[in-house]
Design an enzyme around this catalytic site. Sequence first.
Site, PDB file in Angstrom:
ATOM      1  N   HIS A   1       0.510   5.669   3.901  1.00 33.24           N
ATOM      2  CA  HIS A   1      -0.692   6.386   4.324  1.00 33.24           C
ATOM      3  C   HIS A   1      -0.321   7.575   5.198  1.00 33.24           C
ATOM      4  O   HIS A   1       0.617   7.518   5.995  1.00 33.24           O
ATOM      5  CB  HIS A   1      -1.610   5.432   5.098  1.00 33.24           C
ATOM      6  CG  HIS A   1      -3.009   5.920   5.237  1.00 33.24           C
ATOM      7  ND1 HIS A   1      -3.384   6.850   6.180  1.00 33.24           N
ATOM      8  CD2 HIS A   1      -4.137   5.616   4.544  1.00 33.24           C
ATOM      9  CE1 HIS A   1      -4.678   7.097   6.067  1.00 33.24           C
ATOM     10  NE2 HIS A   1      -5.155   6.359   5.088  1.00 33.24           N
TER      11      HIS A   1
ATOM     12  N   LYS B   1       0.862  -1.185   0.000  1.00 32.68           N
ATOM     13  CA  LYS B   1       0.000   0.000   0.000  1.00 32.68           C
ATOM     14  C   LYS B   1       0.891   1.225   0.000  1.00 32.68           C
ATOM     15  O   LYS B   1       1.986   1.207   0.560  1.00 32.68           O
ATOM     16  CB  LYS B   1      -0.890   0.021   1.243  1.00 32.68           C
ATOM     17  CG  LYS B   1      -1.881  -1.127   1.331  1.00 32.68           C
ATOM     18  CD  LYS B   1      -2.688  -1.035   2.607  1.00 32.68           C
ATOM     19  CE  LYS B   1      -3.640  -2.230   2.727  1.00 32.68           C
ATOM     20  NZ  LYS B   1      -4.399  -2.206   4.003  1.00 32.68           N
TER      21      LYS B   1
ATOM     22  N   HIS C   1       0.390   7.329   8.976  1.00 30.97           N
ATOM     23  CA  HIS C   1       1.654   6.849   9.546  1.00 30.97           C
ATOM     24  C   HIS C   1       2.665   7.969   9.760  1.00 30.97           C
ATOM     25  O   HIS C   1       3.760   7.721  10.269  1.00 30.97           O
ATOM     26  CB  HIS C   1       2.264   5.771   8.644  1.00 30.97           C
ATOM     27  CG  HIS C   1       1.499   4.480   8.664  1.00 30.97           C
ATOM     28  ND1 HIS C   1       1.593   3.575   9.698  1.00 30.97           N
ATOM     29  CD2 HIS C   1       0.620   3.951   7.788  1.00 30.97           C
ATOM     30  CE1 HIS C   1       0.810   2.535   9.450  1.00 30.97           C
ATOM     31  NE2 HIS C   1       0.206   2.743   8.308  1.00 30.97           N
TER      32      HIS C   1
END
Length: 578
Positions: free
Chosen positions: A141, A138, A144
């Site tokens: 994000h 992924k 994070h």
Amino acid sequence: MACFFRRSVALQLSKVVGVSEDALIPLISAVPVSKKQTTSDLRVSVNSLLQRGAVSPDGDLQTQTQALANQIKRDAVVEEVVAGRGVIHFRLNRLILAQKLLEQLHSEPDGFGVKSDLLRHLQGGRTLVEFSSPNIAKKFHAGHLRSTIIGNFIANLKKALGKDVIRVNYLGDWGMQFGLLGAGFERFGSQEKLKTRPLEHLFEVYVQVNREVESDESVRSAAAEFYRRLVQREDHALELWRQFREITVDEYKRIYQRLGVDFDHYSGESFHDGQTQNVLEELKTKRLLKTTEKGTGVVDLSATGDMSSYATLVRSDGTSLYITRDVAAALDRKQRFGFDEMIYVTDKSQTVHFQQLFHILSAMGHQWAERCHHVAFGLVQGMSTRRGEVVFLEDVLEEARSRMINNMRQSRTSKVLEEPELTAERVGISALIIQDFKGPLISDYKFDWDKVLQSQGDTGVFLQYTHARLCSLLRRHASESYSCRDVSPLTDSRSVSVLQHLLRYDEVLLQSVNDLQPRHLVNFLMTLSHLVASAHRELPVKGSPAAVAQARLCLFSAVRSVLANGMRILGITPVDKM
């Protein structure tokens, strides 16, 4: 160098109370600078002396305070001793204050504060910090970001204070989600797209397979089958998983480089999945693992042994859980790295998880579990770009850079820069970090681009501007050799306020390392920036007599060093031009 002054005060105080200097030094603190222009520099609370047994508990506190103050001798360093309300204030010789502080900052700028007597007990040993820990396959994000910059601050702080620090990125790279992704890729994936836009393609596959699994039971079965193949180390499944992992880590490293963050060790759940069986065997041997009616394996966490609180470590089908792998990871790290303390940095939703983890490790007989800590943080609300709600961190970094470039172009004070994009990026990241670190980490906060990127007030932009302005001043006078031999021109109120504030640096570092909160250091640097901004306006270098100019350059150079050192601990790269 504040330790020199504390020791001078402790020497005089010890003669009165009969306690060693070393025992008194931690009780002596610098007086915060205030607009009321407090004349004292250091102080000691008589209550703290009472608690150490240095003063008799009998008698009126104020009477004792006055009596102690009257007995303490003045000397070349301590000019004045005054009794306040339960506090004894000490005024230092202004010339010696300037000499001692600036001598050290001029000769050993990187050692200032961090080598203080207050911090000596913290030196040595090994600290392992686990932070960031995104999920592979992924894009990084935005959620994070906090773990990444908070963990980086803690690692920087520990290292600055003399610890051997190991930075670990514990990736989410195992579990049923990879069954879904693997099954999805076998159905919809393209190796060609994986080469050209890897993470975007994996994200598309993941979204599509999650959509289909809701209506097609065969997709769920295929996901379970892929995960089974992965656990059993079947070649094709494992090769696909490795490909996803390598692609993701390469992409993350690029983002970390932009943030100025690096890791000593990339780990993940996959590394410890094979070790979970040993953990379960040890728990069984120690009679800690119990089987419920549903067939799950649990550890009783209740104080009374009545199973009112427990942690599940094995599913009914025999597979491990996240916490099982965390126990295995902790045991492996202790054996591999021999850490003295381990710090986990995650959001506050995982607080119970870490309480359970530390409880289990302690129940297994590992006393070092007491030196494992969870630093929890709140959520960021309202983070969005001009294109809408933010999902990925890279979008946030691009937004910060583009807005900062726009602000710099509109500013009359901005210089023509060799690398405007790089400067804008560094200043933009500084703004994000300072906004994040201003309050208690546990608190949620609302994100506002306009506030974050303001050049005035307590912002990262103002901090960088102050540093760059001092660099500019020092460059303009680079041809003039200056020393800190004659600091007699620095006894004016503006200079003294700056020097008094510098006395607090080691105390602020101690506060920061005691509770692992960056706000203490942020507040210190902001106050220092405001104080030096006033001094810069009122204490000109250009046009001043040579001795005055030299002394002021020495002061401004010292402040620049402390600003830069503090910013680096926070994870900010100082810029020298803006």
